[in-house]
Structures are given as C-alpha cells and as structure tokens.
Write a protein that holds these residues in place. Structure first.
Motif, PDB file in Angstrom:
ATOM      1  N   VAL A 119     -36.698  20.489  15.779  1.00  0.00           N
ATOM      2  CA  VAL A 119     -36.021  19.232  15.498  1.00  0.00           C
ATOM      3  C   VAL A 119     -36.998  18.084  15.694  1.00  0.00           C
ATOM      4  CG1 VAL A 119     -34.127  17.704  16.111  1.00  0.00           C
ATOM      5  CG2 VAL A 119     -33.805  20.184  16.234  1.00  0.00           C
ATOM      6  N   GLU A 120     -37.221  17.321  14.604  1.00  0.00           N
ATOM      7  CA  GLU A 120     -38.110  16.170  14.671  1.00  0.00           C
ATOM      8  C   GLU A 120     -37.327  14.910  15.032  1.00  0.00           C
ATOM      9  OE1 GLU A 120     -39.462  18.555  10.945  1.00  0.00           O
ATOM     10  OE2 GLU A 120     -37.604  17.902  11.865  1.00  0.00           O
ATOM     11  N   SER A 121     -38.034  13.966  15.621  1.00  0.00           N
ATOM     12  CA  SER A 121     -37.461  12.655  15.906  1.00  0.00           C
ATOM     13  C   SER A 121     -38.588  11.632  15.926  1.00  0.00           C
ATOM     14  CB  SER A 121     -36.721  12.662  17.250  1.00  0.00           C
ATOM     15  OG  SER A 121     -37.611  12.972  18.303  1.00  0.00           O
ATOM     16  N   GLY A 122     -38.201  10.364  15.858  1.00  0.00           N
ATOM     17  CA  GLY A 122     -39.186   9.298  16.005  1.00  0.00           C
ATOM     18  C   GLY A 122     -39.587   8.599  14.731  1.00  0.00           C
ATOM     19  N   GLY A 123     -39.083   9.033  13.596  1.00  0.00           N
ATOM     20  CA  GLY A 123     -39.428   8.350  12.359  1.00  0.00           C
ATOM     21  C   GLY A 123     -38.778   6.981  12.286  1.00  0.00           C
ATOM     22  N   GLY A 124     -39.173   6.216  11.258  1.00  0.00           N
ATOM     23  CA  GLY A 124     -38.588   4.898  11.084  1.00  0.00           C
ATOM     24  C   GLY A 124     -39.398   4.051  10.146  1.00  0.00           C
ATOM     25  N   LEU A 125     -39.098   2.764  10.167  1.00  0.00           N
ATOM     26  CA  LEU A 125     -39.773   1.780   9.318  1.00  0.00           C
ATOM     27  C   LEU A 125     -40.735   0.973  10.176  1.00  0.00           C
ATOM     28  CD1 LEU A 125     -40.041   0.151   6.650  1.00  0.00           C
ATOM     29  CD2 LEU A 125     -38.087  -1.213   7.441  1.00  0.00           C
ATOM     30  N   VAL A 126     -41.954   0.846   9.693  1.00  0.00           N
ATOM     31  CA  VAL A 126     -42.968   0.106  10.432  1.00  0.00           C
ATOM     32  C   VAL A 126     -43.853  -0.643   9.445  1.00  0.00           C
ATOM     33  CG1 VAL A 126     -44.584   2.044  10.476  1.00  0.00           C
ATOM     34  CG2 VAL A 126     -44.706   0.292  12.259  1.00  0.00           C
ATOM     35  N   GLN A 127     -44.398  -1.761   9.874  1.00  0.00           N
ATOM     36  CA  GLN A 127     -45.316  -2.507   9.012  1.00  0.00           C
ATOM     37  C   GLN A 127     -46.702  -1.868   9.025  1.00  0.00           C
ATOM     38  OE1 GLN A 127     -45.183  -6.607  10.366  1.00  0.00           O
ATOM     39  NE2 GLN A 127     -43.647  -7.109   8.812  1.00  0.00           N
ATOM     40  N   ALA A 128     -47.431  -2.096   7.969  1.00  0.00           N
ATOM     41  CA  ALA A 128     -48.806  -1.597   7.907  1.00  0.00           C
ATOM     42  C   ALA A 128     -49.599  -2.083   9.118  1.00  0.00           C
ATOM     43  CB  ALA A 128     -49.468  -2.052   6.613  1.00  0.00           C
ATOM     44  N   GLY A 129     -50.379  -1.165   9.684  1.00  0.00           N
ATOM     45  CA  GLY A 129     -51.135  -1.482  10.884  1.00  0.00           C
ATOM     46  C   GLY A 129     -50.409  -1.131  12.167  1.00  0.00           C
TER      47      GLY A 129
ATOM     48  N   LEU B 198     -51.123   2.577  10.753  1.00  0.00           N
ATOM     49  CA  LEU B 198     -50.405   3.171   9.630  1.00  0.00           C
ATOM     50  C   LEU B 198     -50.619   2.379   8.344  1.00  0.00           C
ATOM     51  CD1 LEU B 198     -47.214   4.226  11.539  1.00  0.00           C
ATOM     52  CD2 LEU B 198     -48.619   5.748  10.144  1.00  0.00           C
ATOM     53  N   LYS B 199     -50.645   3.111   7.248  1.00  0.00           N
ATOM     54  CA  LYS B 199     -50.861   2.549   5.928  1.00  0.00           C
ATOM     55  C   LYS B 199     -49.653   2.871   5.046  1.00  0.00           C
ATOM     56  CE  LYS B 199     -55.806   3.610   6.336  1.00  0.00           C
ATOM     57  NZ  LYS B 199     -56.954   4.327   5.712  1.00  0.00           N
TER      58      LYS B 199
ATOM     59  N   GLY C 231     -38.828  22.240  10.696  1.00  0.00           N
ATOM     60  CA  GLY C 231     -37.776  21.311  11.040  1.00  0.00           C
ATOM     61  C   GLY C 231     -37.166  20.717   9.790  1.00  0.00           C
ATOM     62  N   GLN C 232     -36.207  19.840   9.988  1.00  0.00           N
ATOM     63  CA  GLN C 232     -35.497  19.247   8.858  1.00  0.00           C
ATOM     64  C   GLN C 232     -36.214  18.027   8.297  1.00  0.00           C
ATOM     65  OE1 GLN C 232     -34.839  18.580  11.963  1.00  0.00           O
ATOM     66  NE2 GLN C 232     -34.585  16.355  12.004  1.00  0.00           N
ATOM     67  N   GLY C 233     -37.175  17.505   9.015  1.00  0.00           N
ATOM     68  CA  GLY C 233     -37.952  16.364   8.556  1.00  0.00           C
ATOM     69  C   GLY C 233     -37.449  15.043   9.104  1.00  0.00           C
ATOM     70  N   THR C 234     -38.359  14.090   9.211  1.00  0.00           N
ATOM     71  CA  THR C 234     -38.020  12.740   9.647  1.00  0.00           C
ATOM     72  C   THR C 234     -38.775  11.752   8.755  1.00  0.00           C
ATOM     73  OG1 THR C 234     -37.875  11.232  11.544  1.00  0.00           O
ATOM     74  CG2 THR C 234     -39.827  12.627  11.432  1.00  0.00           C
ATOM     75  N   GLN C 235     -38.072  10.711   8.306  1.00  0.00           N
ATOM     76  CA  GLN C 235     -38.655   9.765   7.360  1.00  0.00           C
ATOM     77  C   GLN C 235     -39.536   8.749   8.077  1.00  0.00           C
ATOM     78  OE1 GLN C 235     -38.230   9.469   3.800  1.00  0.00           O
ATOM     79  NE2 GLN C 235     -39.898   7.990   4.079  1.00  0.00           N
ATOM     80  N   VAL C 236     -40.718   8.553   7.545  1.00  0.00           N
ATOM     81  CA  VAL C 236     -41.618   7.492   7.996  1.00  0.00           C
ATOM     82  C   VAL C 236     -41.883   6.587   6.799  1.00  0.00           C
ATOM     83  CG1 VAL C 236     -43.945   6.938   8.792  1.00  0.00           C
ATOM     84  CG2 VAL C 236     -42.700   8.863   9.802  1.00  0.00           C
ATOM     85  N   THR C 237     -41.588   5.314   6.966  1.00  0.00           N
ATOM     86  CA  THR C 237     -41.808   4.339   5.898  1.00  0.00           C
ATOM     87  C   THR C 237     -42.698   3.230   6.436  1.00  0.00           C
ATOM     88  OG1 THR C 237     -39.635   4.820   4.942  1.00  0.00           O
ATOM     89  CG2 THR C 237     -40.729   2.789   4.246  1.00  0.00           C
ATOM     90  N   VAL C 238     -43.810   3.004   5.748  1.00  0.00           N
ATOM     91  CA  VAL C 238     -44.753   1.965   6.142  1.00  0.00           C
ATOM     92  C   VAL C 238     -44.749   0.886   5.067  1.00  0.00           C
ATOM     93  CG1 VAL C 238     -47.118   1.451   6.829  1.00  0.00           C
ATOM     94  CG2 VAL C 238     -46.156   3.724   7.273  1.00  0.00           C
ATOM     95  N   SER C 239     -44.360  -0.295   5.458  1.00  0.00           N
ATOM     96  CA  SER C 239     -44.285  -1.404   4.497  1.00  0.00           C
ATOM     97  C   SER C 239     -45.595  -2.181   4.498  1.00  0.00           C
ATOM     98  CB  SER C 239     -43.125  -2.330   4.840  1.00  0.00           C
ATOM     99  OG  SER C 239     -43.337  -2.919   6.118  1.00  0.00           O
ATOM    100  N   SER C 240     -45.919  -2.715   3.325  1.00  0.00           N
ATOM    101  CA  SER C 240     -47.178  -3.469   3.194  1.00  0.00           C
ATOM    102  C   SER C 240     -46.978  -4.939   3.510  1.00  0.00           C
ATOM    103  CB  SER C 240     -47.724  -3.295   1.784  1.00  0.00           C
ATOM    104  OG  SER C 240     -46.768  -3.727   0.846  1.00  0.00           O
TER     105      SER C 240
END
Length: 123
Positions: free
Chosen positions: A5-15, A85-86, A114-123
């Motif tokens: 089971v993965e955890s900790g993904g989310g939305l983050v800004q570049a860098g 992060l980029k 695992g089922q996967g966790t989304q990581v989104t990096v915004s520019s």
C-alpha cells in the motif's frame, strides 16, 4: 500473498519535495523492492530499487541526485524521498516487491504491486 500500500502522493510545485511510503503486509520475505511510475499515455518505467539489506540501491538516470530510496525491514516499509521535483515527474507511482533479495530493474521481475499513488508536479 504480499500486500503493498502506497501513500504520500499529492500535488506539489516544481522544485518542491514529496515523500512516498510503501507498507508491506502478508507473507513478506527477503525481497528487493522498487518504485515504478507511469505517466499518462506512457509505459510504466523503472524509477529506483533497493536490495533486501538496503545496502544496494539503483536509480534511473533522470532521478539520480534528486530521489532517495530507503527501507525499514523492521517496519516492513519502503520510502522514496523526492526532491527538486519537475513537471516531468508527474505520474502514478507504484511500489513493487520481488521474490529475490538482489536488485531488479525490470517490472517483469516484480510479482507484487501496490495500487499506486498520484504525484502531480505543477510548473
């Protein structure tokens, strides 16, 4: 059977930074583990792997110096610390467990996912 089971993904800004965690349960054994990712419209790709002992690690070139893989066998957990992060790091991140103790880089050598966790990096 091994459950991941993965955890900790989310939305983050570049860098920025994120820390992913993978918790293993069930019939855990002396296995190498790895992180893979899949971006929209692309094939799943290897990111990093760690041996059972934790002594050996390996990274895809695109994340070297930015990502750090680690594990705590007493807690049956594995982490991926991601820094600088980029936008191209945006993907669903999967943790996986092999059936051998030494590092594997091919997804075909990981029977447990695992089922996967989304990581989104915004520019």
């Amino acid at each position: 059977q091994v459950r991941l089971v993965e955890s900790g993904g989310g939305l983050v800004q570049a860098g920025g930074s994120l820390r992913l965690s993978c918790a293993a349960s069930g019939r855990t054994f002396r296995s190498a583990m790895g992180w893979f990712r899949q971006a929209p419209g692309k094939e799943r790709e290897f990111v990093a792997a760690i041996s059972w002992s934790g002594v050996s690690t390996y990274y895809v070139d695109s994340v070297k110096g930015r990502f750090t893989i680690s594990r705590d066998n007493a807690k049956n957990t594995m982490d991926l610390q991601m820094s600088s992060l980029k936008p191209e790091d945006t993907a669903v991140y999967y943790c996986a467990a092999a059936q051998v103790a030494t590092i594997r880089m091919s997804s075909n050598e990981y029977p447990y996912w695992g089922q996967g966790t989304q990581v989104t990096v915004s520019s």
